[in-house]
Design a protein around this motif. Structure first.
Motif, PDB file in Angstrom:
ATOM      1  N   VAL A 196       0.862  -1.177   0.000  1.00 52.67           N
ATOM      2  CA  VAL A 196       0.000   0.000   0.000  1.00 52.67           C
ATOM      3  C   VAL A 196       0.901   1.230   0.000  1.00 52.67           C
ATOM      4  O   VAL A 196       1.640   1.471   0.952  1.00 52.67           O
ATOM      5  CB  VAL A 196      -0.945  -0.006   1.218  1.00 52.67           C
ATOM      6  CG1 VAL A 196      -1.791   1.247   1.263  1.00 52.67           C
ATOM      7  CG2 VAL A 196      -1.844  -1.242   1.177  1.00 52.67           C
ATOM      8  N   MET A 197       0.867   1.991  -1.095  1.00 57.00           N
ATOM      9  CA  MET A 197       1.813   3.096  -1.303  1.00 57.00           C
ATOM     10  C   MET A 197       1.095   4.433  -1.442  1.00 57.00           C
ATOM     11  O   MET A 197      -0.091   4.497  -1.745  1.00 57.00           O
ATOM     12  CB  MET A 197       2.637   2.848  -2.576  1.00 57.00           C
ATOM     13  CG  MET A 197       1.783   2.826  -3.825  1.00 57.00           C
ATOM     14  SD  MET A 197       2.673   3.244  -5.372  1.00 57.00           S
ATOM     15  CE  MET A 197       2.970   4.990  -5.191  1.00 57.00           C
ATOM     16  N   GLY A 198       1.871   5.494  -1.241  1.00 53.46           N
ATOM     17  CA  GLY A 198       1.356   6.853  -1.410  1.00 53.46           C
ATOM     18  C   GLY A 198       2.182   7.818  -0.576  1.00 53.46           C
ATOM     19  O   GLY A 198       3.025   7.402   0.224  1.00 53.46           O
TER      20      GLY A 198
ATOM     21  N   GLY B 174      -2.708   7.851   3.972  1.00 52.64           N
ATOM     22  CA  GLY B 174      -3.497   6.849   4.694  1.00 52.64           C
ATOM     23  C   GLY B 174      -2.938   5.436   4.625  1.00 52.64           C
ATOM     24  O   GLY B 174      -3.645   4.468   4.922  1.00 52.64           O
ATOM     25  N   LYS B 175      -1.638   5.309   4.306  1.00 48.33           N
ATOM     26  CA  LYS B 175      -1.051   3.973   4.150  1.00 48.33           C
ATOM     27  C   LYS B 175      -1.256   3.101   5.390  1.00 48.33           C
ATOM     28  O   LYS B 175      -1.712   1.963   5.296  1.00 48.33           O
ATOM     29  CB  LYS B 175       0.457   4.079   3.854  1.00 48.33           C
ATOM     30  CG  LYS B 175       0.779   4.804   2.575  1.00 48.33           C
ATOM     31  CD  LYS B 175       2.272   4.911   2.366  1.00 48.33           C
ATOM     32  CE  LYS B 175       2.990   5.748   3.399  1.00 48.33           C
ATOM     33  NZ  LYS B 175       2.678   7.193   3.336  1.00 48.33           N
TER      34      LYS B 175
ATOM     35  N   GLY C  96       6.304  -0.810   6.629  1.00 49.28           N
ATOM     36  CA  GLY C  96       7.593  -0.868   5.935  1.00 49.28           C
ATOM     37  C   GLY C  96       8.713  -0.164   6.688  1.00 49.28           C
ATOM     38  O   GLY C  96       9.884  -0.560   6.593  1.00 49.28           O
ATOM     39  N   ASP C  97       8.358   0.857   7.476  1.00 47.96           N
ATOM     40  CA  ASP C  97       9.391   1.618   8.204  1.00 47.96           C
ATOM     41  C   ASP C  97      10.160   0.743   9.189  1.00 47.96           C
ATOM     42  O   ASP C  97      11.293   1.062   9.553  1.00 47.96           O
ATOM     43  CB  ASP C  97       8.758   2.799   8.947  1.00 47.96           C
ATOM     44  CG  ASP C  97       8.371   3.922   8.000  1.00 47.96           C
ATOM     45  OD1 ASP C  97       8.906   3.955   6.871  1.00 47.96           O
ATOM     46  OD2 ASP C  97       7.531   4.760   8.386  1.00 47.96           O
TER      47      ASP C  97
ATOM     48  N   ALA D 158       2.576  -1.469   4.382  1.00 48.30           N
ATOM     49  CA  ALA D 158       2.494  -0.031   4.138  1.00 48.30           C
ATOM     50  C   ALA D 158       3.894   0.483   3.840  1.00 48.30           C
ATOM     51  O   ALA D 158       4.809   0.316   4.650  1.00 48.30           O
ATOM     52  CB  ALA D 158       1.922   0.677   5.369  1.00 48.30           C
ATOM     53  N   CYS D 159       4.066   1.078   2.672  1.00 43.72           N
ATOM     54  CA  CYS D 159       5.388   1.595   2.284  1.00 43.72           C
ATOM     55  C   CYS D 159       5.187   2.679   1.240  1.00 43.72           C
ATOM     56  O   CYS D 159       4.500   2.445   0.244  1.00 43.72           O
ATOM     57  CB  CYS D 159       6.247   0.471   1.705  1.00 43.72           C
ATOM     58  SG  CYS D 159       7.879   1.013   1.183  1.00 43.72           S
ATOM     59  N   SER D 160       5.806   3.846   1.464  1.00 49.27           N
ATOM     60  CA  SER D 160       5.523   4.987   0.575  1.00 49.27           C
ATOM     61  C   SER D 160       5.860   4.677  -0.883  1.00 49.27           C
ATOM     62  O   SER D 160       5.104   5.042  -1.782  1.00 49.27           O
ATOM     63  CB  SER D 160       6.271   6.231   1.052  1.00 49.27           C
ATOM     64  OG  SER D 160       7.630   5.928   1.254  1.00 49.27           O
TER      65      SER D 160
END
Ligand SMILES: Nc1ncnc2c1ncn2[C@@H]1O[C@H](COP(=O)(O)OP(=O)(O)OP(=O)(O)O)[C@@H](O)[C@H]1O
Ligand SMILES: [Mg+2]
Length: 173
Positions: free
Chosen positions: A12-14, A19-20, A38-39, A85-87
């Motif tokens: 899930v990127m953005g 809102g990831k 992801g962080d 979740a990862c940008s």
């Protein structure tokens, strides 16, 4: 889209504030999959840099992205499933994460800078350096058709966004 295998990992990127974390967590709960931020995969050197307020370079990012890619391989090999979740703002970052796997799918949270700025302003417990959102939008390379992403508008409730993703991926039963 054809014959690809069912996904074992969703990225899930953005941009920051799109809102990831919120969507990936809620999506994982809906699907009964694992949620990963992801962080968590940053090497200590990156964590130190970020805590000191220094921006990461792409050189800093490759080992981080590779660690997430390794986790994806591990999860999929073990027959598990995860929402991460990862940008992943650049195509080259996503190429490390996906590394040619047809069972890893990109979910792009698409929204205007105005909407995201308003959500960030309302977010509690986070300090946003001024200009960060501008630079995020400058860096963002929206996923290309060849990545066959799932793109969702974030101008909706969390429930509706999760519904949209599940429907587009045909994961609903
Ligand atoms: N669909 C939505 N409707 C209303 N508020 C939302 C929605 N999605 C997320 N939010 C809120 O917007 C803010 C940003 O969301 P979130 O922290 O999940 O973004 P993020 O992309 O993970 O950001 P970061 O990159 O900084 O980790 C949070 O306060 C969250 O509660
Ligand atoms: Mg987050």
């Amino acid at each position: 889209m054809g014959d690809e295998r069912p996904p074992c990992a969703l990225v899930v990127m953005g941009v920051s504030g799109s809102g990831k974390s919120t969507i990936a967590d809620s999506l994982a709960t809906r699907l009964g999959w694992r949620y990963e931020d992801g962080d968590r995969f940053h090497p200590p050197a990156n964590v130190a840099k970020m805590s000191a307020g220094q921006p990461l370079t792409d050189e800093d990012r490759w080992p981080w992205l590779q660690a997430i890619a390794d986790e994806i391989d591990r999860v999929c090999r073990a027959g598990q499933r995860a929402v991460i979740a990862c940008s992943a703002l650049k195509r080259a970052y996503r190429d490390v994460l996906v590394h040619g796997r047809d069972d890893v799918r990109i979910v792009f949270l698409d929204g205007t800078q105005k909407l995201i700025a308003a959500r960030l302003a309302a977010r509690k417990g986070h300090f946003m350096p001024p200009g960060l959102l501008d630079s995020q939008f400058k860096t963002l390379q929206p996923p290309e058709t060849s990545e066959h992403p799932v793109t969702v508008s974030i101008d909706a409730t969390v429930e509706a966004i999760v519904d949209d993703i599940v429907r587009q991926l045909r994961l609903s039963q």
